[in-house]
Design an enzyme around this catalytic site. Structure first.
Site, PDB file in Angstrom:
ATOM      1  N   ARG A 180       5.648   9.151   2.426  1.00  0.00           N
ATOM      2  CA  ARG A 180       4.742   9.249   3.709  1.00  0.00           C
ATOM      3  C   ARG A 180       4.812   8.170   4.698  1.00  0.00           C
ATOM      4  O   ARG A 180       4.644   8.348   5.796  1.00  0.00           O
ATOM      5  CB  ARG A 180       3.518   9.666   3.071  1.00  0.00           C
ATOM      6  CG  ARG A 180       3.435  10.983   2.552  1.00  0.00           C
ATOM      7  CD  ARG A 180       1.929  11.322   1.576  1.00  0.00           C
ATOM      8  NE  ARG A 180       1.161  11.142   2.720  1.00  0.00           N
ATOM      9  CZ  ARG A 180      -0.284  11.311   2.339  1.00  0.00           C
ATOM     10  NH1 ARG A 180      -0.611  11.146   1.164  1.00  0.00           N
ATOM     11  NH2 ARG A 180      -1.099  11.183   3.247  1.00  0.00           N
ATOM     12  N   ASP A 220       0.426  13.110  -5.010  1.00  0.00           N
ATOM     13  CA  ASP A 220      -1.056  12.944  -4.452  1.00  0.00           C
ATOM     14  C   ASP A 220      -1.586  14.277  -4.109  1.00  0.00           C
ATOM     15  O   ASP A 220      -0.904  15.217  -4.125  1.00  0.00           O
ATOM     16  CB  ASP A 220      -0.765  12.164  -3.143  1.00  0.00           C
ATOM     17  CG  ASP A 220      -0.517  10.672  -3.507  1.00  0.00           C
ATOM     18  OD1 ASP A 220      -0.840  10.183  -4.467  1.00  0.00           O
ATOM     19  OD2 ASP A 220       0.082  10.122  -2.577  1.00  0.00           O
ATOM     20  N   ARG A 278       3.766  11.454 -10.668  1.00  0.00           N
ATOM     21  CA  ARG A 278       2.218  11.656 -10.151  1.00  0.00           C
ATOM     22  C   ARG A 278       2.229  12.097  -8.720  1.00  0.00           C
ATOM     23  O   ARG A 278       2.859  11.277  -7.964  1.00  0.00           O
ATOM     24  CB  ARG A 278       1.301  10.663 -10.597  1.00  0.00           C
ATOM     25  CG  ARG A 278       0.960  10.815 -11.954  1.00  0.00           C
ATOM     26  CD  ARG A 278       0.162   9.416 -12.547  1.00  0.00           C
ATOM     27  NE  ARG A 278       0.913   8.309 -12.281  1.00  0.00           N
ATOM     28  CZ  ARG A 278       0.074   7.066 -12.506  1.00  0.00           C
ATOM     29  NH1 ARG A 278      -1.200   7.074 -12.956  1.00  0.00           N
ATOM     30  NH2 ARG A 278       0.756   6.061 -12.575  1.00  0.00           N
TER      31      ARG A 278
END
Length: 270
Positions: free
Chosen positions: A200, A51, A49
């Protein structure tokens, strides 16, 4: 019949992969297109998945259907109903035992960072940005401290739903493209799996080290602290690309989705 699809998308206009009430996610658009093509409801599962704002060069999904079409008919027919920034790349029937997430042996991401005194314009939303020059050797030295199996709690988002923060980070490569003050940096990551915002958050630390604000050994201190509070802020989603999972060749997927492929399984991003 169980079918696997390879999907490519630009994540700028979407609220991530996973379906939401707004309907403005990649999964929502894909399932709507599949349902129109198959003339019956179709639900999908994905390998990873992503973002909001994150792109994918080879997302892999699977679903079960009683509709029989040739693989390329699924590609062409589904793409007819998809927005221009999402496209099915390939379709392949797979055994019922195949699971796009559980069967994956490894997953890969790429972060593309523009180093320039001026912010991105034509490629805004498709690359991260550093106004200051970066030290590649310092970032590479710091990256080696993350390799192997570790508790990555320091790089885990508070909303992460993973059962365990322990992941096996198998590879990080840092490459510079261009020798002037305006250049591109590619950061490629490979692991058995990733935590929510893990890349990130690592990127935030690498860039801080690349700027000279911290020394490379600071990365080890962040890792060992197992606390999100000690790490750098989460870096922008703009330059993050899901390169996709890799599987055992025995599943019969296209070469770019198999661990034995051995080469780069994506077109160069911007």
């Amino acid at each position: 019949m169980r079918l696997a699809l390879g999907i490519r998308y630009n994540g700028q206009g979407y609220q991530g992969w996973q379906s939401q009430l707004s309907g403005q996610t990649v999964q929502d658009k894909l399932e709507a297109a599949l349902t129109r093509f198959a003339a019956q409801p179709i639900s999908t599962l994905c390998a990873g998945r992503t973002d909001a704002g994150v792109h994918a060069l080879m997302q892999v999904v699977h679903f079960d259907t009683a509709i029989h079409r040739t693989p390329f008919s699924w590609v062409r027919g589904t793409n007819r109903f998809l927005p221009a920034d999402i496209a099915v790349q390939w379709a392949q029937p797979v055994p019922d035992q195949f699971h796009c997430r559980a069967s994956a042996l490894t997953r890969r991401y790429l972060y593309v960072l523009s180093q320039s005194p001026v912010r991105p314009s034509l490629d805004a939303g498709r690359v991260g940005w550093s106004m200051r020059a970066l030290d590649g050797n310092a970032m590479r030295e710091a990256a080696t401290m993350l390799l192997g199996q570790h508790d990555f709690s320091s790089f885990r988002a508070s909303a992460c739903q993973a059962r365990s923060p322990i992941k096996d980070l198998r590879r990080i490569t840092v490459t510079r493209h261009g020798e002037t003050e305006r250049c591109r940096w590619h950061f490629e990551f490979e692991a058995d799996a990733f935590l929510h915002h893990m890349i990130r958050n690592i990127m935030g630390c690498l860039v801080r080290i690349g700027h000279g604000d911290e020394r490379p050994e600071w990365m080890r201190k962040v890792l060992e602290a197992r606390s999100r509070k000690v790490a750098a802020p989460t870096f922008s989603a703009d330059g993050l690309y899901f390169l996709g999972p890799l599987y055992d060749a025995g599943w019969g997927l296209p070469p770019q989705a198999t661990l034995q492929a051995g080469g780069v399984a994506y077109d160069d991003p911007p």
